[in-house]
Write an enzyme that holds these catalytic residues in place. Structure first.
Site, mmCIF file in Angstrom:
data_model
loop_
_atom_site.group_PDB
_atom_site.id
_atom_site.type_symbol
_atom_site.label_atom_id
_atom_site.label_comp_id
_atom_site.label_asym_id
_atom_site.label_seq_id
_atom_site.Cartn_x
_atom_site.Cartn_y
_atom_site.Cartn_z
ATOM 1 N N ARG A 2 0.859 -1.177 0.000
ATOM 2 C CA ARG A 2 0.000 0.000 0.000
ATOM 3 C C ARG A 2 0.896 1.228 0.000
ATOM 4 O O ARG A 2 2.014 1.193 0.533
ATOM 5 C CB ARG A 2 -0.901 0.011 1.238
ATOM 6 C CG ARG A 2 -1.818 -1.206 1.388
ATOM 7 C CD ARG A 2 -2.599 -1.131 2.687
ATOM 8 N NE ARG A 2 -3.500 -2.262 2.859
ATOM 9 C CZ ARG A 2 -3.187 -3.397 3.483
ATOM 10 N NH1 ARG A 2 -1.969 -3.531 4.007
ATOM 11 N NH2 ARG A 2 -4.061 -4.380 3.603
ATOM 12 N N LYS B 14 -1.837 -2.322 7.990
ATOM 13 C CA LYS B 14 -3.027 -1.844 8.678
ATOM 14 C C LYS B 14 -3.116 -2.429 10.080
ATOM 15 O O LYS B 14 -2.777 -3.586 10.307
ATOM 16 C CB LYS B 14 -4.279 -2.242 7.882
ATOM 17 C CG LYS B 14 -4.538 -1.379 6.661
ATOM 18 C CD LYS B 14 -5.882 -1.704 6.044
ATOM 19 C CE LYS B 14 -6.218 -0.763 4.901
ATOM 20 N NZ LYS B 14 -7.545 -1.049 4.315
ATOM 21 N N HIS C 160 -2.669 2.434 -5.999
ATOM 22 C CA HIS C 160 -3.537 1.266 -5.847
ATOM 23 C C HIS C 160 -3.605 0.460 -7.141
ATOM 24 O O HIS C 160 -3.725 -0.768 -7.107
ATOM 25 C CB HIS C 160 -4.936 1.713 -5.420
ATOM 26 C CG HIS C 160 -5.558 0.796 -4.414
ATOM 27 N ND1 HIS C 160 -4.965 0.496 -3.208
ATOM 28 C CD2 HIS C 160 -6.713 0.080 -4.444
ATOM 29 C CE1 HIS C 160 -5.725 -0.350 -2.530
ATOM 30 N NE2 HIS C 160 -6.787 -0.618 -3.263
ATOM 31 N N ARG D 198 -0.705 -1.731 -7.091
ATOM 32 C CA ARG D 198 -0.938 -2.851 -6.173
ATOM 33 C C ARG D 198 -1.801 -3.913 -6.865
ATOM 34 O O ARG D 198 -1.520 -5.110 -6.767
ATOM 35 C CB ARG D 198 -1.615 -2.325 -4.903
ATOM 36 C CG ARG D 198 -1.955 -3.369 -3.842
ATOM 37 C CD ARG D 198 -2.383 -2.634 -2.577
ATOM 38 N NE ARG D 198 -3.129 -3.428 -1.637
ATOM 39 C CZ ARG D 198 -2.590 -4.179 -0.683
ATOM 40 N NH1 ARG D 198 -1.272 -4.262 -0.580
ATOM 41 N NH2 ARG D 198 -3.351 -4.851 0.173
ATOM 42 N N HIS E 254 -3.809 -8.929 3.580
ATOM 43 C CA HIS E 254 -5.243 -8.979 3.819
ATOM 44 C C HIS E 254 -5.541 -9.848 5.031
ATOM 45 O O HIS E 254 -5.077 -10.998 5.107
ATOM 46 C CB HIS E 254 -5.975 -9.565 2.605
ATOM 47 C CG HIS E 254 -6.015 -8.640 1.424
ATOM 48 N ND1 HIS E 254 -6.290 -9.067 0.145
ATOM 49 C CD2 HIS E 254 -5.819 -7.301 1.337
ATOM 50 C CE1 HIS E 254 -6.264 -8.036 -0.678
ATOM 51 N NE2 HIS E 254 -5.980 -6.958 0.023
ATOM 52 N N TYR F 205 -9.672 -10.873 -6.894
ATOM 53 C CA TYR F 205 -8.752 -11.155 -7.998
ATOM 54 C C TYR F 205 -9.045 -12.477 -8.693
ATOM 55 O O TYR F 205 -8.306 -12.864 -9.596
ATOM 56 C CB TYR F 205 -7.307 -11.166 -7.481
ATOM 57 C CG TYR F 205 -6.868 -9.826 -6.964
ATOM 58 C CD1 TYR F 205 -6.576 -8.782 -7.837
ATOM 59 C CD2 TYR F 205 -6.765 -9.582 -5.594
ATOM 60 C CE1 TYR F 205 -6.192 -7.539 -7.359
ATOM 61 C CE2 TYR F 205 -6.372 -8.341 -5.125
ATOM 62 C CZ TYR F 205 -6.095 -7.332 -6.008
ATOM 63 O OH TYR F 205 -5.714 -6.102 -5.547
#
Length: 305
Positions: free
Chosen positions: A153, A177, A245, A248, A271, A280
């Site tokens: 990110r 995150k 993004h 990414r 994730h 995806y």
């Protein structure tokens, strides 16, 4: 009392879950909107029922809020009422059975492999480039190589300390995150580009791999966006198609196209939930069809299948 409960909830999100400041601020706005709407109905969060919350959520749809915004607000509400129940501030959880609005599946935008190659080639400085120009293109090269090599990110990239490359050979330590740390592979090309930038910036004495105008702070997202815009034009790409993004998504899409599996991709992207990575799966459809055609015993070309 309700205000105290909201403050306690926000403090918990920051202290126990490592929520970012932007997330905390978004939760505060969401809860302020909800408590205001409940107050207009003559109830508070401590005595609101499921019907009150459903009416509130229906009102969001009538206001024209996007489904994703509604879903984000519902997520906040669910976490808040679960917190109230666990802290015994109310005896039940009226948000437990609330459903999120249906979201349209939007496929992520990504670049072709040829476009990524052109983008990286555009980071080469001209022979007569000024030192400032050379550094700007070196920043672009290092950032693009690292984003495409690892799927970081942009917030993770720009906050990297100089010591991030001191991890195990071929790996880099990233804080993602919620403060979660993970090790990600880093290609030799990307590491070389990062080292070249570090060498050029050695006199800046910055703790960051990508320092801002003031070396004590990292580069801003806006500063990087301007660099990305310039490189896109040099590569002959529409800058509107390009963002961190998108890079990414390009990393993830190209990795799957070359045989990676979703579980590995989940770890690489950081994730928490495999469901997030499943956007995806569109990349895998052709591979799955080919696999069935080539390997299933009843899919032979003689028509027996």
């Amino acid at each position: 009392m309700v205000g105290n409960a909201v403050d306690a909830f926000l403090e918990m999100q920051a202290a126990e879950r490592g929520a970012a400041l932007n997330t905390i601020q978004a939760y505060a706005r969401d809860l302020e909107d909800m408590t205001g709407a409940l107050h207009a109905r003559g109830v508070s969060a401590l005595d609101a029922g499921e019907a009150d919350l459903r009416d509130y959520l229906s009102g969001l749809a009538r206001q024209g809020l996007a489904p994703r915004t509604q879903a984000r607000r519902l997520s906040c509400i669910k976490q808040y009422f679960l917190f109230l129940a666990r802290e015994e501030l109310r005896p039940d959880n009226p948000a437990a059975l609330l459903d999120a609005p249906r979201l349209d599946m939007t496929l992520p935008r990504f670049l072709s492999e040829a476009e990524v190659t052109a983008l990286l080639a555009a980071c080469e400085a001209e022979n007569d480039a000024t030192p400032a120009r050379r550094r700007r293109l070196l920043v672009a090269r290092a950032a693009l190589e690292m984003l495409y090599a690892s799927g970081l990110r942009i917030s993770e990239l720009l906050s990297l300390p100089r010591r991030a490359l001191d991890a195990a050979p071929g790996m880099m330590l990233v804080r993602g995150k919620g403060g979660r740390e993970r090790m990600v592979p880093m290609s030799a090309r990307a590491r070389a580009a990062a080292r070249a930038l570090m060498d050029m910036d050695s006199a800046r004495k910055s703790p960051y791999l990508f320092p801002g105008r003031g070396p004590a702070r990292p580069m801003t997202r806006q500063g990087f966006d301007r660099i990305l815009h310039d490189v896109a034009l040099r590569a002959g790409l529409d800058p509107q198609r390009l963002s961190p993004h998108v890079l990414r998504h390009s990393f993830a899409t190209h990795l799957l196209a070359h045989g990676a599996d979703l579980r590995a991709l989940q770890v690489l992207l950081g994730h928490a939930d495999i469901a997030t990575t499943q956007i995806y799966t569109h990349v895998m459809l052709d591979r799955l069809r080919d696999a069935v055609a080539q390997h299933h015993p009843l899919s032979g070309a003689d028509g027996r299948g």
